[in-house]
Write a protein that holds these residues in place. Structure first.
Motif, PDB file in Angstrom:
ATOM      1  N   MET A 216      30.292 -11.051  74.045  1.00  0.00           N
ATOM      2  CA  MET A 216      29.576 -10.989  72.910  1.00  0.00           C
ATOM      3  C   MET A 216      28.911  -9.598  72.759  1.00  0.00           C
ATOM      4  O   MET A 216      28.594  -8.949  74.026  1.00  0.00           O
ATOM      5  CB  MET A 216      28.519 -12.202  72.900  1.00  0.00           C
ATOM      6  N   LYS A 217      28.359  -9.328  71.730  1.00  0.00           N
ATOM      7  CA  LYS A 217      27.442  -7.939  71.746  1.00  0.00           C
ATOM      8  C   LYS A 217      26.240  -8.068  72.271  1.00  0.00           C
ATOM      9  O   LYS A 217      25.512  -9.348  72.249  1.00  0.00           O
ATOM     10  CB  LYS A 217      27.292  -7.606  70.197  1.00  0.00           C
ATOM     11  N   PRO A 218      25.867  -6.955  73.125  1.00  0.00           N
ATOM     12  CA  PRO A 218      24.362  -7.169  73.687  1.00  0.00           C
ATOM     13  C   PRO A 218      23.238  -7.114  72.634  1.00  0.00           C
ATOM     14  O   PRO A 218      23.261  -6.445  71.708  1.00  0.00           O
ATOM     15  CB  PRO A 218      24.263  -5.758  74.438  1.00  0.00           C
ATOM     16  N   THR A 219      22.350  -7.964  73.053  1.00  0.00           N
ATOM     17  CA  THR A 219      21.002  -7.766  72.229  1.00  0.00           C
ATOM     18  C   THR A 219      20.239  -6.685  72.393  1.00  0.00           C
ATOM     19  O   THR A 219      20.510  -6.080  73.405  1.00  0.00           O
ATOM     20  CB  THR A 219      20.252  -9.212  72.520  1.00  0.00           C
ATOM     21  N   GLU A 220      19.275  -6.270  71.496  1.00  0.00           N
ATOM     22  CA  GLU A 220      18.405  -5.317  71.762  1.00  0.00           C
ATOM     23  C   GLU A 220      17.593  -5.530  72.903  1.00  0.00           C
ATOM     24  O   GLU A 220      17.282  -4.527  73.549  1.00  0.00           O
ATOM     25  CB  GLU A 220      17.380  -5.314  70.576  1.00  0.00           C
ATOM     26  N   GLU A 221      17.280  -6.752  73.304  1.00  0.00           N
ATOM     27  CA  GLU A 221      16.628  -6.921  74.339  1.00  0.00           C
ATOM     28  C   GLU A 221      17.253  -6.388  75.603  1.00  0.00           C
ATOM     29  O   GLU A 221      17.018  -5.875  76.797  1.00  0.00           O
ATOM     30  CB  GLU A 221      16.228  -8.551  74.506  1.00  0.00           C
ATOM     31  N   VAL A 222      18.671  -6.741  75.608  1.00  0.00           N
ATOM     32  CA  VAL A 222      19.426  -6.300  76.957  1.00  0.00           C
ATOM     33  C   VAL A 222      19.661  -4.891  76.988  1.00  0.00           C
ATOM     34  O   VAL A 222      19.630  -3.969  77.777  1.00  0.00           O
ATOM     35  CB  VAL A 222      20.956  -6.846  76.678  1.00  0.00           C
ATOM     36  N   LYS A 223      19.743  -4.207  75.602  1.00  0.00           N
ATOM     37  CA  LYS A 223      19.840  -2.784  75.566  1.00  0.00           C
ATOM     38  C   LYS A 223      18.550  -2.101  76.238  1.00  0.00           C
ATOM     39  O   LYS A 223      18.479  -1.201  76.946  1.00  0.00           O
ATOM     40  CB  LYS A 223      20.154  -2.329  74.295  1.00  0.00           C
ATOM     41  N   LYS A 224      17.503  -2.703  75.552  1.00  0.00           N
ATOM     42  CA  LYS A 224      16.072  -2.076  76.157  1.00  0.00           C
ATOM     43  C   LYS A 224      15.933  -2.394  77.617  1.00  0.00           C
ATOM     44  O   LYS A 224      15.305  -1.434  78.174  1.00  0.00           O
ATOM     45  CB  LYS A 224      14.872  -2.702  75.330  1.00  0.00           C
ATOM     46  N   MET A 225      16.435  -3.502  78.191  1.00  0.00           N
ATOM     47  CA  MET A 225      16.239  -3.622  79.764  1.00  0.00           C
ATOM     48  C   MET A 225      17.007  -2.430  80.597  1.00  0.00           C
ATOM     49  O   MET A 225      16.469  -1.979  81.592  1.00  0.00           O
ATOM     50  CB  MET A 225      16.850  -4.759  80.064  1.00  0.00           C
ATOM     51  N   PHE A 226      18.159  -1.945  79.855  1.00  0.00           N
ATOM     52  CA  PHE A 226      18.730  -0.762  80.863  1.00  0.00           C
ATOM     53  C   PHE A 226      18.595   0.475  80.286  1.00  0.00           C
ATOM     54  O   PHE A 226      19.174   1.369  80.671  1.00  0.00           O
ATOM     55  CB  PHE A 226      20.352  -1.312  80.839  1.00  0.00           C
ATOM     56  N   GLU A 227      17.847   0.717  79.168  1.00  0.00           N
ATOM     57  CA  GLU A 227      17.587   2.032  78.684  1.00  0.00           C
ATOM     58  C   GLU A 227      16.813   2.951  79.885  1.00  0.00           C
ATOM     59  O   GLU A 227      16.955   4.180  79.783  1.00  0.00           O
ATOM     60  CB  GLU A 227      16.666   2.019  77.338  1.00  0.00           C
ATOM     61  N   LYS A 228      16.235   2.272  81.115  1.00  0.00           N
ATOM     62  CA  LYS A 228      15.676   3.228  81.980  1.00  0.00           C
ATOM     63  C   LYS A 228      16.637   3.497  82.926  1.00  0.00           C
ATOM     64  O   LYS A 228      16.310   4.317  83.792  1.00  0.00           O
ATOM     65  CB  LYS A 228      14.411   2.398  82.646  1.00  0.00           C
ATOM     66  N   ASP A 229      17.766   3.162  82.862  1.00  0.00           N
ATOM     67  CA  ASP A 229      19.032   3.615  83.760  1.00  0.00           C
ATOM     68  C   ASP A 229      19.335   4.890  83.203  1.00  0.00           C
ATOM     69  O   ASP A 229      20.288   5.346  82.567  1.00  0.00           O
ATOM     70  CB  ASP A 229      20.366   2.639  83.753  1.00  0.00           C
ATOM     71  N   ARG A 230      18.401   5.930  83.469  1.00  0.00           N
ATOM     72  CA  ARG A 230      18.445   7.276  82.877  1.00  0.00           C
ATOM     73  C   ARG A 230      19.625   8.056  83.080  1.00  0.00           C
ATOM     74  O   ARG A 230      20.096   8.736  82.081  1.00  0.00           O
ATOM     75  CB  ARG A 230      17.177   7.909  83.153  1.00  0.00           C
ATOM     76  N   PHE A 231      20.221   7.965  84.385  1.00  0.00           N
ATOM     77  CA  PHE A 231      21.024   9.008  84.722  1.00  0.00           C
ATOM     78  C   PHE A 231      22.260   8.449  83.916  1.00  0.00           C
ATOM     79  O   PHE A 231      23.105   9.364  83.289  1.00  0.00           O
ATOM     80  CB  PHE A 231      21.395   8.854  86.339  1.00  0.00           C
ATOM     81  N   ALA A 232      22.590   7.091  83.857  1.00  0.00           N
ATOM     82  CA  ALA A 232      23.881   6.835  82.986  1.00  0.00           C
ATOM     83  C   ALA A 232      23.668   6.803  81.496  1.00  0.00           C
ATOM     84  O   ALA A 232      24.608   7.394  80.812  1.00  0.00           O
ATOM     85  CB  ALA A 232      24.104   5.291  83.475  1.00  0.00           C
TER      86      ALA A 232
END
Length: 131
Positions: free
Chosen positions: A1-17
């Motif tokens: 399934m497509k990731p929700t905005e919540e999931v995307k926001k959760m990992f936006e701090k994985d800055r190197f990636a």
């Protein structure tokens, strides 16, 4: 399934990636598919994709797959095997949980180019620091 905005926001701090172009394409039960568009900055002196790019994308897919439902999982060790040179314009990493226990889990992450070639195979053990 497509990731929700919540999931995307959760990992936006994985800055190197994320600063290197990694995006989340799909999530499911202890599963993630992440990808990145291959750019000149990802290439080594011979013009091939740098090994760290494959590993960064695989590690990001592992982080998403193991944490998007329950935060607190960290990699204990990883093994990467480089299998072929990437062709095409995009890399995709699919992380699949093979075995999940109470405090440890084991994942397999396959990295493919957009022509379907398996370019790297990764296995990883994780530990839950939240328990």
């Amino acid at each position: 399934m497509k990731p929700t905005e919540e999931v995307k926001k959760m990992f936006e701090k994985d800055r190197f990636a994320t600063d290197n172009g990694a995006v989340i394409d799909e999530v499911d039960d202890h599963y993630a598919k992440c990808s990145l568009k291959i750019e000149d900055r990802h290439r080594n002196a011979m013009g091939a994709v740098m090994g760290g790019v494959y590993f960064t994308l695989a590690d990001f897919a592992l982080a998403v797959a193991s944490n998007w439902q329950e935060m607190g999982w960290v990699s204990l060790d990883s093994q990467i095997n480089y299998l072929s040179r990437a062709k095409g314009e995009r890399l995709t990493a699919e992380a699949v949980c093979i075995k999940k226990g109470r405090t440890t889990c084991y994942y397999r992450i396959d990295v493919r180019d957009d022509l379907g070639n398996l370019t790297a195979a990764v296995t990883a053990n994780c530990f839950c620091v939240a328990k």
